[in-house]
Design an enzyme around this catalytic site. Structure first.
Site, mmCIF file in Angstrom:
data_model
loop_
_atom_site.group_PDB
_atom_site.id
_atom_site.type_symbol
_atom_site.label_atom_id
_atom_site.label_comp_id
_atom_site.label_asym_id
_atom_site.label_seq_id
_atom_site.Cartn_x
_atom_site.Cartn_y
_atom_site.Cartn_z
ATOM 1 N N SER A 197 85.733 40.714 -1.690
ATOM 2 C CA SER A 197 84.310 40.557 -1.395
ATOM 3 C C SER A 197 83.961 40.649 0.084
ATOM 4 O O SER A 197 82.814 40.912 0.428
ATOM 5 C CB SER A 197 83.792 39.246 -1.974
ATOM 6 O OG SER A 197 84.561 38.170 -1.506
ATOM 7 N N HIS A 225 82.678 42.472 -8.009
ATOM 8 C CA HIS A 225 82.110 43.561 -7.198
ATOM 9 C C HIS A 225 82.479 44.938 -7.728
ATOM 10 O O HIS A 225 82.226 45.941 -7.066
ATOM 11 C CB HIS A 225 82.568 43.423 -5.740
ATOM 12 C CG HIS A 225 82.107 42.156 -5.114
ATOM 13 N ND1 HIS A 225 80.856 42.006 -4.541
ATOM 14 C CD2 HIS A 225 82.713 40.948 -5.015
ATOM 15 C CE1 HIS A 225 80.725 40.774 -4.092
ATOM 16 N NE2 HIS A 225 81.833 40.102 -4.366
ATOM 17 N N LYS A 256 75.687 40.520 -9.416
ATOM 18 C CA LYS A 256 75.740 41.728 -8.570
ATOM 19 C C LYS A 256 75.089 42.879 -9.359
ATOM 20 O O LYS A 256 73.895 42.834 -9.582
ATOM 21 C CB LYS A 256 77.181 42.039 -8.186
ATOM 22 C CG LYS A 256 77.995 40.802 -7.849
ATOM 23 C CD LYS A 256 78.240 40.107 -6.862
ATOM 24 C CE LYS A 256 79.121 39.013 -6.596
ATOM 25 N NZ LYS A 256 78.634 37.869 -5.971
HETATM 26 N N1 PMP Z 1 84.054 36.210 -7.667
HETATM 27 C C1 PMP Z 1 83.725 36.948 -6.593
HETATM 28 C C2 PMP Z 1 84.702 37.963 -6.090
HETATM 29 C C3 PMP Z 1 82.486 36.785 -5.980
HETATM 30 O O1 PMP Z 1 82.167 37.506 -4.902
HETATM 31 C C4 PMP Z 1 81.579 35.832 -6.511
HETATM 32 C C5 PMP Z 1 80.181 35.617 -5.933
HETATM 33 N N2 PMP Z 1 79.964 35.821 -4.651
HETATM 34 C C6 PMP Z 1 81.965 35.069 -7.600
HETATM 35 C C7 PMP Z 1 83.198 35.301 -8.172
HETATM 36 C C8 PMP Z 1 81.060 34.020 -8.169
HETATM 37 O O2 PMP Z 1 80.055 34.589 -8.892
HETATM 38 P P1 PMP Z 1 78.606 33.938 -9.086
HETATM 39 O O3 PMP Z 1 77.799 34.292 -7.903
HETATM 40 O O4 PMP Z 1 78.135 34.550 -10.336
HETATM 41 O O5 PMP Z 1 78.810 32.458 -9.241
#
Ligand code: PMP
Length: 408
Positions: A197, A225, A256
């Site tokens: 991320s 992602h 996303k």
């Molecule tokens: N896994 C990854 C790689 C993420 O980037 C994120 C959110 N930024 C999450 C899990 C968590 O997802 P959510 O925003 O739906 O709680």
């Protein structure tokens, strides 16, 4: 009483202070606010489109994970409105008890089909998926093996489990094998981000799967992602590498490309059945609201029927990767619509974000400890709905600010 005993017991009692003391002493954010360099909790007054409104002013957004631009799509919004009309605004309970609607189950079937797995289970956030799945599977005699740069929710899922946790160096397969070997005798769950991320690089799935097979480990990929982004039809990292059958579990979030909030895990029916009855963040938390479930369903239809969105996203990604490199910026190992621009010390990143904001560009900041020391970065990310004009403005703004700061 023996006077020595009295003395000993007095020494053993540590005088308490106040648990709130740490809050009163916490001044990092206040210092940034006072310096006008605070880049967090900025207020947006519009939808997450390529153009947003902040403080009444139009800006170009390169800090959103709305990769396919679906959060403001008329059909997605209409589906959400219809669901609110029929089911109301909330489910007032967990999936386990009163909070499962027909549309939850329909979405699970649709996601399972989309991910080409036997079953799927939907949670209220992606974060909860990682908390729930990892803690359900990794018991006290087991080990979770994770990439050092995995998302915080994976790390917290490991913390919540009763098993051991071992990290390997980011995308370093020799280090991964060293850890696998060390834990040869234990039951193992490997968890990696499909697309990382902050770095925007892709997990080395073929090697991860081959090594996991050799050492008898199961593999879970966080495709937060990657869904809608990677693979010929947007099914994520496993599709990108042609290895859909080889990945045991795929997690995804709706926050996303899927244009909402919530998340899911997909895998074989028996494993999903087990998680469904053991994962506490699923059982003890209210189910995703109808509007969100309906939006995801509509977004999935668009992902399947409008591949041109993904194509445009990749066109934009290539343009920006090349554009930054041509300007002399360091973008690290990025291969995806997440493009970090590495600037150095934390202070420089904070300053750069504010200078970009003055130039009309919204971008995110990542500083230590989220990134290694001296590698603070401006995290940019792109949408299918950015036009060439938007992207040219962004590149010009980065060029101006980068030169002023001596980065390029
Ligand atoms: N896994 C990854 C790689 C993420 O980037 C994120 C959110 N930024 C999450 C899990 C968590 O997802 P959510 O925003 O739906 O709680």
């Amino acid at each position: 009483m023996d006077s020595r005993l009295v003395q000993d017991s007095q020494m053993a009692v540590k005088k308490s202070t106040d648990i709130f003391d740490k809050c009163l002493k916490f001044d990092k954010a206040k210092t940034l606010i006072a310096q006008g360099l605070y880049p967090y909790f900025r207020m947006i007054e519009s939808a997450q489109d390529p153009e947003i409104v902040m403080n009444g002013r139009k800006m170009i957004m390169v800090g959103s994970n709305n990769y396919l631009g679906l959060t403001n799509h008329p059909r997605v919004k209409e589906a959400a409105i219809e669901a609110v009309r029929k089911y109301g605004t909330g489910c007032a309970g967990s999936r386990f008890l009163n909070g499962t609607l027909d549309i939850h189950v329909e979405l699970e079937e649709k996601l399972a089909r989309f991910m080409r797995k036997e079953a799927a289970l939907i949670f209220s956030t992606g974060f909860q998926v990682n908390l729930g799945v990892i803690s359900a599977l990794v018991g006290k005699d087991d080990v979770a093996i994770i990439d050092k740069m995995d998302h915080a929710s994976i790390i917290d899922g490991c913390r919540l489990s009763f098993g051991e946790v071992r990290k390997f160096r980011h995308n370093d397969m020799a280090d991964f094998e060293r850890v696998l070997k060390e834990y040869e005798a234990k039951d193992k769950l490997v968890v990696v981000d499909g697309v990382f991320s902050m770095e925007g690089d892709i997990a080395k799935l073929p090697e991860i799967i081959a090594l996991s097979d050799t050492y008898g480990a199961r593999v879970m990929v966080d495709d937060a992602h990657s869904i809608g982004v990677l693979g010929n039809t947007g099914r994520g990292t496993a599709e990108y590498f042609g290895m859909e059958d080889a990945v045991d579990l795929i997690m995804g979030t709706y926050s996303k490309s899927l244009a909402s909030i919530g998340g899911f895990i997909a895998g074989s029916a028996d494993i999903i059945h087990y998680i469904k009855h053991v994962a506490r963040p699923l059982i003890f938390s209210a189910s995703p609201p109808p509007a969100s479930v309906a939006s995801v369903s509509a977004a999935l239809d668009i992902i399947e029927n409008e591949p041109e969105r993904r194509e445009k996203l990749w066109k934009n990604t290539t343009k920006m990767l090349m554009g930054f490199k041509e300007l002399g910026f360091v973008v690290g190992p990025s291969q995806t619509p997440i493009i970090p621009v590495i600037v150095g010390e934390n202070e420089k990143a904070f300053l750069m974000a504010m200078m970009l904001e003055k130039e009309g560009v919204f971008a995110n900041v990542a500083v230590t400890p989220a990134v290694p020391n001296g590698k603070a970065l401006i995290r940019t990310s792109y949408m299918a709905t950015h036009t060439d004009e938007h992207l040219d403005i962004v590149l010009r703004a980065f060029e101006k600010v980068g030169k002023e700061l001596g980065i390029i």
